[in-house]
Design an enzyme around this catalytic site. Structure first.
Site, PDB file in Angstrom:
ATOM      1  N   ASP A  26       0.851  -1.195   0.000  1.00  0.00           N
ATOM      2  CA  ASP A  26       0.000   0.000   0.000  1.00  0.00           C
ATOM      3  C   ASP A  26       0.885   1.243   0.000  1.00  0.00           C
ATOM      4  O   ASP A  26       1.592   1.509   0.969  1.00  0.00           O
ATOM      5  CB  ASP A  26      -0.889  -0.005   1.252  1.00  0.00           C
ATOM      6  CG  ASP A  26      -1.848   1.174   1.268  1.00  0.00           C
ATOM      7  OD1 ASP A  26      -2.967   1.044   0.759  1.00  0.00           O
ATOM      8  OD2 ASP A  26      -1.454   2.248   1.784  1.00  0.00           O
ATOM      9  N   TYR A  48       3.213   9.827  -0.680  1.00  0.00           N
ATOM     10  CA  TYR A  48       4.341   9.293   0.107  1.00  0.00           C
ATOM     11  C   TYR A  48       5.673   9.499  -0.628  1.00  0.00           C
ATOM     12  O   TYR A  48       6.733   9.292  -0.057  1.00  0.00           O
ATOM     13  CB  TYR A  48       4.171   7.800   0.395  1.00  0.00           C
ATOM     14  CG  TYR A  48       2.897   7.393   1.113  1.00  0.00           C
ATOM     15  CD1 TYR A  48       2.072   8.331   1.732  1.00  0.00           C
ATOM     16  CD2 TYR A  48       2.509   6.056   1.181  1.00  0.00           C
ATOM     17  CE1 TYR A  48       0.900   7.948   2.379  1.00  0.00           C
ATOM     18  CE2 TYR A  48       1.349   5.666   1.823  1.00  0.00           C
ATOM     19  CZ  TYR A  48       0.537   6.624   2.408  1.00  0.00           C
ATOM     20  OH  TYR A  48      -0.621   6.219   3.039  1.00  0.00           O
ATOM     21  N   LYS A  74      -2.547   5.859  -4.409  1.00  0.00           N
ATOM     22  CA  LYS A  74      -3.627   6.819  -4.112  1.00  0.00           C
ATOM     23  C   LYS A  74      -3.369   8.145  -4.808  1.00  0.00           C
ATOM     24  O   LYS A  74      -2.219   8.569  -4.964  1.00  0.00           O
ATOM     25  CB  LYS A  74      -3.716   7.062  -2.596  1.00  0.00           C
ATOM     26  CG  LYS A  74      -3.669   5.794  -1.758  1.00  0.00           C
ATOM     27  CD  LYS A  74      -3.863   6.024  -0.277  1.00  0.00           C
ATOM     28  CE  LYS A  74      -3.536   4.773   0.520  1.00  0.00           C
ATOM     29  NZ  LYS A  74      -2.125   4.619   0.879  1.00  0.00           N
ATOM     30  N   HIS A 105      -7.295   9.731  -1.982  1.00  0.00           N
ATOM     31  CA  HIS A 105      -6.612   9.639  -0.686  1.00  0.00           C
ATOM     32  C   HIS A 105      -7.415  10.269   0.468  1.00  0.00           C
ATOM     33  O   HIS A 105      -7.495   9.708   1.553  1.00  0.00           O
ATOM     34  CB  HIS A 105      -5.235  10.304  -0.814  1.00  0.00           C
ATOM     35  CG  HIS A 105      -4.231   9.820   0.186  1.00  0.00           C
ATOM     36  ND1 HIS A 105      -2.886   9.784  -0.068  1.00  0.00           N
ATOM     37  CD2 HIS A 105      -4.372   9.347   1.444  1.00  0.00           C
ATOM     38  CE1 HIS A 105      -2.247   9.320   0.992  1.00  0.00           C
ATOM     39  NE2 HIS A 105      -3.130   9.045   1.926  1.00  0.00           N
TER      40      HIS A 105
HETATM   41  P1  NAD Z   1       0.861   1.490  11.894  1.00  0.00           P
HETATM   42  O1  NAD Z   1      -0.283   1.423  12.831  1.00  0.00           O
HETATM   43  O2  NAD Z   1       1.107   0.378  10.938  1.00  0.00           O
HETATM   44  O3  NAD Z   1       2.103   1.752  12.815  1.00  0.00           O
HETATM   45  C1  NAD Z   1       3.409   1.732  12.340  1.00  0.00           C
HETATM   46  C2  NAD Z   1       4.345   1.866  13.527  1.00  0.00           C
HETATM   47  O4  NAD Z   1       4.061   0.828  14.471  1.00  0.00           O
HETATM   48  C3  NAD Z   1       5.787   1.636  13.110  1.00  0.00           C
HETATM   49  O5  NAD Z   1       6.385   2.806  12.678  1.00  0.00           O
HETATM   50  C4  NAD Z   1       6.397   1.071  14.364  1.00  0.00           C
HETATM   51  O6  NAD Z   1       6.764   2.154  15.190  1.00  0.00           O
HETATM   52  C5  NAD Z   1       5.251   0.350  15.012  1.00  0.00           C
HETATM   53  N1  NAD Z   1       5.334  -1.120  14.810  1.00  0.00           N
HETATM   54  C6  NAD Z   1       5.187  -1.810  13.639  1.00  0.00           C
HETATM   55  N2  NAD Z   1       5.292  -3.132  13.873  1.00  0.00           N
HETATM   56  C7  NAD Z   1       5.507  -3.274  15.188  1.00  0.00           C
HETATM   57  C8  NAD Z   1       5.704  -4.401  16.018  1.00  0.00           C
HETATM   58  N3  NAD Z   1       5.675  -5.640  15.545  1.00  0.00           N
HETATM   59  N4  NAD Z   1       5.908  -4.190  17.358  1.00  0.00           N
HETATM   60  C9  NAD Z   1       5.918  -2.933  17.846  1.00  0.00           C
HETATM   61  N5  NAD Z   1       5.729  -1.834  17.117  1.00  0.00           N
HETATM   62  C10 NAD Z   1       5.531  -2.007  15.794  1.00  0.00           C
HETATM   63  O7  NAD Z   1       0.758   2.904  11.124  1.00  0.00           O
HETATM   64  P2  NAD Z   1       0.822   3.386   9.632  1.00  0.00           P
HETATM   65  O8  NAD Z   1       2.102   3.047   8.993  1.00  0.00           O
HETATM   66  O9  NAD Z   1       0.448   4.813   9.667  1.00  0.00           O
HETATM   67  O10 NAD Z   1      -0.355   2.587   8.931  1.00  0.00           O
HETATM   68  C11 NAD Z   1      -0.133   1.458   8.085  1.00  0.00           C
HETATM   69  C12 NAD Z   1      -0.291   1.842   6.646  1.00  0.00           C
HETATM   70  O11 NAD Z   1      -1.574   2.433   6.418  1.00  0.00           O
HETATM   71  C13 NAD Z   1       0.672   2.951   6.178  1.00  0.00           C
HETATM   72  O12 NAD Z   1       1.992   2.517   6.018  1.00  0.00           O
HETATM   73  C14 NAD Z   1      -0.018   3.380   4.900  1.00  0.00           C
HETATM   74  O13 NAD Z   1       0.201   2.430   3.880  1.00  0.00           O
HETATM   75  C15 NAD Z   1      -1.474   3.364   5.344  1.00  0.00           C
HETATM   76  N6  NAD Z   1      -1.935   4.702   5.814  1.00  0.00           N
HETATM   77  C16 NAD Z   1      -2.892   5.325   5.071  1.00  0.00           C
HETATM   78  C17 NAD Z   1      -3.360   6.572   5.451  1.00  0.00           C
HETATM   79  C18 NAD Z   1      -4.427   7.223   4.635  1.00  0.00           C
HETATM   80  O14 NAD Z   1      -4.716   8.410   4.838  1.00  0.00           O
HETATM   81  N7  NAD Z   1      -5.040   6.521   3.707  1.00  0.00           N
HETATM   82  C19 NAD Z   1      -2.854   7.212   6.591  1.00  0.00           C
HETATM   83  C20 NAD Z   1      -1.881   6.554   7.328  1.00  0.00           C
HETATM   84  C21 NAD Z   1      -1.444   5.288   6.946  1.00  0.00           C
END
Ligand code: NAD
Length: 277
Positions: A49, A54, A79, A110
């Site tokens: 994704d 990004y 997106k 987005h």
């Molecule tokens: P997430 O909830 O996946 O959190 C990521 C963070 O969690 C990492 O940086 C790390 O600090 C921690 N983490 C990951 N694995 C872990 C583990 N096993 N143990 C402990 N901590 C851990 O947050 P995200 O990246 O914002 O969301 C996932 C994906 O969703 C993004 O990468 C993106 O592709 C998407 N996203 C979309 C939007 C949107 O507006 N559409 C906004 C934010 C994110």
């Protein structure tokens, strides 16, 4: 799910299907993206994704190309950036070029950015892109119920997904149930709360982790999967990518699921969809 790939697929509303667990690349630095996505593919992820905003579609494309994995084994989402809502077709071409792909599996608006008032126009262009076959499915992100209702009134194709902020403290039950009533699947962004609150330390999570011999992050990902959410947790660290992928050898009980679901407290960690422009 196959012997070599444990990830279940979910049928979308247009004869395509999506791996329920993927890998997200929000805030993955562009110069590091090829290495990080390569790691994710080696771990076993086949659903990536990304987003034009990004600025790392090029790195994703380079990793996909270098992997040699057959295109039909991959599921790639990108997106449309908010400022391009009036030029969706041109923006889509640019994304395809950066990704070095002929098509994406899913293309999303987005954010609704209601102040711009251009998401209906953008959606009509996405419909044309979908009809061309170069996005196998189209959907939206951060759309609330009124935004979805407006699409239903003014356009033809029902979005395949709505990608919204969703984690135990913030589950958006109103959007989720409305989407489900209309055959729209929920993709949960920030599935781990983006690490912005003490989610992984809450007793409802740590007790389930101890009971199953898994980590708190694996418990939260499993909760999403059993709730039917599509998720793509992000980590730059290969060991955490592997940890987050290793969630198919246990099942949370109804009591465990219920205790985690009861953590809802309106705890948004990201932007409000009506405020982000
Ligand atoms: P997430 O909830 O996946 O959190 C990521 C963070 O969690 C990492 O940086 C790390 O600090 C921690 N983490 C990951 N694995 C872990 C583990 N096993 N143990 C402990 N901590 C851990 O947050 P995200 O990246 O914002 O969301 C996932 C994906 O969703 C993004 O990468 C993106 O592709 C998407 N996203 C979309 C939007 C949107 O507006 N559409 C906004 C934010 C994110």
């Amino acid at each position: 799910m196959t012997a070599s790939n444990p990830v279940p697929t979910i049928a979308l509303n247009n004869d395509t299907s999506i791996p329920q667990l993927g890998f997200g690349v929000f805030k993955v630095d562009p110069p590091e993206t090829e290495r990080i996505v390569t790691d994710a593919l080696e771990v076993g992820y086949r659903h990536i994704d990304t987003a034009a905003a990004y600025e790392n579609e090029g790195g994703v494309g380079a990793a996909l190309k270098a992997s040699g994995i057959a295109r039909d084994e991959l599921f790639i989402t990108t997106k449309l950036a908010n400022p391009r809502q009036t030029q969706a077709s041109a923006a889509f071409e640019e994304s395809l070029e950066k990704l070095s792909l002929d098509y994406v599996d899913l293309y999303l608006i987005h954010w609704p950015t209601p102040e711009r008032d251009t998401y209906v126009q953008a959606w009509k262009e996405l419909e044309t892109i979908a009809e061309s076959g170069r996005a196998k499915a189209i959907g939206v992100s951060n759309f609330l119920v009124p935004h979805l209702q407006r699409l239903f009134e003014e356009t033809s194709i029902v979005p395949a997904v709505d990608q919204i902020e969703l984690h135990p403290a913030y589950q958006q039950p109103d959007v989720t149930s409305f989407a489900h009533e209309h055959g729209i699947h929920i993709e949960a962004w920030g599935p781990l709360g983006q690490g912005k609150y003490d989610l992984l330390e809450l007793p409802q999570i740590t007790e389930a982790a101890a009971a199953h011999g898994k980590t708190p992050a694996q418990i939260v990902i499993r909760w999403h999967l059993q709730r039917g959410n599509i998720v793509f947790p992000k980590s730059n660290r290969r060991e955490r990518m592997a940890e987050n992928f290793d969630v198919f050898d246990f099942t949370l009980t109804d009591a465990e699921l219920g205790a985690i679901t009861a953590l809802e407290r309106g705890g948004r960690v990201g932007a409000h969809p009506n405020e982000l422009n």
